[in-house]
Design an enzyme around this catalytic site. Sequence first.
Site, PDB file in Angstrom:
ATOM      1  N   ASN A  12      -3.028 -21.655  -5.734  1.00 44.43           N
ATOM      2  CA  ASN A  12      -2.978 -20.205  -5.542  1.00 44.43           C
ATOM      3  C   ASN A  12      -1.612 -19.665  -5.938  1.00 44.43           C
ATOM      4  O   ASN A  12      -1.165 -19.972  -7.054  1.00 44.43           O
ATOM      5  CB  ASN A  12      -3.533 -19.749  -4.178  1.00 44.43           C
ATOM      6  CG  ASN A  12      -2.936 -20.310  -2.930  1.00 44.43           C
ATOM      7  OD1 ASN A  12      -3.081 -21.494  -2.648  1.00 44.43           O
ATOM      8  ND2 ASN A  12      -2.285 -19.497  -2.139  1.00 44.43           N
ATOM      9  N   ASP A  13      -0.976 -18.885  -5.106  1.00 42.88           N
ATOM     10  CA  ASP A  13       0.172 -18.054  -5.514  1.00 42.88           C
ATOM     11  C   ASP A  13       1.242 -18.743  -6.371  1.00 42.88           C
ATOM     12  O   ASP A  13       1.657 -19.857  -6.057  1.00 42.88           O
ATOM     13  CB  ASP A  13       0.923 -17.544  -4.281  1.00 42.88           C
ATOM     14  CG  ASP A  13       0.031 -17.035  -3.176  1.00 42.88           C
ATOM     15  OD1 ASP A  13      -1.188 -17.052  -3.328  1.00 42.88           O
ATOM     16  OD2 ASP A  13       0.579 -16.634  -2.139  1.00 42.88           O
ATOM     17  N   PRO A  14       1.757 -18.020  -7.371  1.00 44.12           N
ATOM     18  CA  PRO A  14       2.985 -18.472  -8.038  1.00 44.12           C
ATOM     19  C   PRO A  14       4.154 -18.321  -7.059  1.00 44.12           C
ATOM     20  O   PRO A  14       4.207 -17.337  -6.316  1.00 44.12           O
ATOM     21  CB  PRO A  14       3.137 -17.503  -9.211  1.00 44.12           C
ATOM     22  CG  PRO A  14       2.433 -16.252  -8.793  1.00 44.12           C
ATOM     23  CD  PRO A  14       1.303 -16.712  -7.891  1.00 44.12           C
ATOM     24  N   SER A  42       4.069 -19.377   0.670  1.00 48.16           N
ATOM     25  CA  SER A  42       4.742 -18.738  -0.462  1.00 48.16           C
ATOM     26  C   SER A  42       6.187 -18.312  -0.199  1.00 48.16           C
ATOM     27  O   SER A  42       6.595 -18.060   0.929  1.00 48.16           O
ATOM     28  CB  SER A  42       3.919 -17.548  -0.940  1.00 48.16           C
ATOM     29  OG  SER A  42       2.818 -18.044  -1.656  1.00 48.16           O
TER      30      SER A  42
END
Length: 536
Positions: free
Chosen positions: A21-23, A82
Amino acid sequence: SIVSPLLRTGYHFQPPMNWINDPNAPMYYKGWYHLFYQYNPKGAVWGNIVWAHSVSRDLINWIALEPAIYPSIPSDQYGCWSGSATLLHDGTPAITYTGISRSDINYQVQNIAFPKNASDPLLREWVKPPELNPIAVPEAGINATQFRDPTTAWFAGRHWRMLIGGVRGTRGLAFVYRSRDFKRWTRAKHPLHSAMTGMWECPDFFPVSGAGAENGLDTSEHGAKYVLKNSLDLTRYDYYTVGSYNGSNDRYVPDDPAGDYRRLRYDYGNFYASKTFYDPAKRRRVLLGWANESDSVPDDKAKGWAGIQAIPRKIWLDPSGKQLLQWPVEEVEKLRGKPVSVGGKVVKPGEHFEVTGLATAYQADVEASFEVSSLDKAEPFDPAYDNDAQKLCGIKGADVRGGVGPFGLWVLASGDLQEKTAVFFRVFKDGYGKPKVLMCTDPTKSSLSPDLYKPTFAGFVDTDISSGKISLRSLIDRSVVESFGAGGKTCILSRVYPSMAIGTGAHLYVFNNGEADVKVSHLTAWDMKKPLMNGA
Ligand code: FRU
């Protein structure tokens, strides 16, 4: 969907397998671009989250390294969520990220990590000083399960500041934390900004140069304007406003007072938890974003992978100053093969033609300029559409005959046109006769496979179409179509899983389902080579 390697993206960022998922913490350091991202080392569904790590010379060819941040201290033992990177005054990077510190609830605290060896350009190993961590905890009043995703910090006056996403009741907000030494952090009394939107995940805040100026600014530089982005947990989209920032009290005010609810988006499709960074090598600001699957979970598991990153986009302020413009980083053009061109071809109402000669219509880059013969036939814009582009596109999909448009591309289309994803424009006229342009991606016919999520995605395009001209670029990559309308004013990423339009079974067409002629002034399509992609 069917389980086929032909559905795995060829030039979009992906690890060899598993869930992403998230960068996280994108940065440029000693000649290398670094991308970390949320990763499940154990499977193709979310869980067991660590930070996987890849490096690149050009944002397109990627080399996978070992995971960089993984549970190893009490304050991140149940997950490393994140976060972001900041380059300190001496040039060394620091990573701030959310750790899950309890097993019973997702109790969130913020941690810091530094490179073990800052002279290693690949930044392979990170240390988490025990005397510093956690650097921020949800003190009294803060909802501990909704307190996460620290931003890149910026320096103003004598302090570093960073934002942390959260919620108070149903008011989403970005907490401000300050530090003199980047080690000890204290929360400012007031958030940078807040709105009645529910939880803000992954905030991002950065300065931009003046209207129309393409150069990016370092996050600590003074901007003519500022951009605040939040990822809304409730809708699962990324929204931003353009506004001004007062460094003396750390308050941000959107230029458009209703901006928080008017909902400008980076992308009107499948694009979430995005983050920007300043690239000093090319003096630009680059946006990265996660695109989730639209296949069923059992099929994600059967394929063994889920999630991609969008092609990195350069972003800058539009000449109007009201919104951002986005364009795929120029490095992606290195993947282009032999061009196929069409020029000056008129597509009559109800007609279409195939763009032939493209070696790989399933993995391609297409740039098209259209010219509508006249706007007279534009449909009236019905106030019952609530100004809701997505709803409008749901009612008036690609197969619904229109006045001016729908016209555009059928991508990942089977030769018999049973399968096709439509990327198109449709022009309306408001009560004053002013044209209103809708851009839409309609995947409802994209596949004969069952159990796929096939929402129509759409946004309005704030462009002057009085001359009849509008452009479209689409990056086609097996199970993703990433499109840029009117030079990057409106962008739509969509995941699709054809069953026939895969590999050499995929074709590219131009269609016009309106009443007005549409001329394809120029169209160039390139097959796209496969870059180095993490060893896969
Ligand atoms: C956004 C998000 C973040 C969180 C991370 C966990 O997609 O929910 O808020 O830090 O993913 O993987």
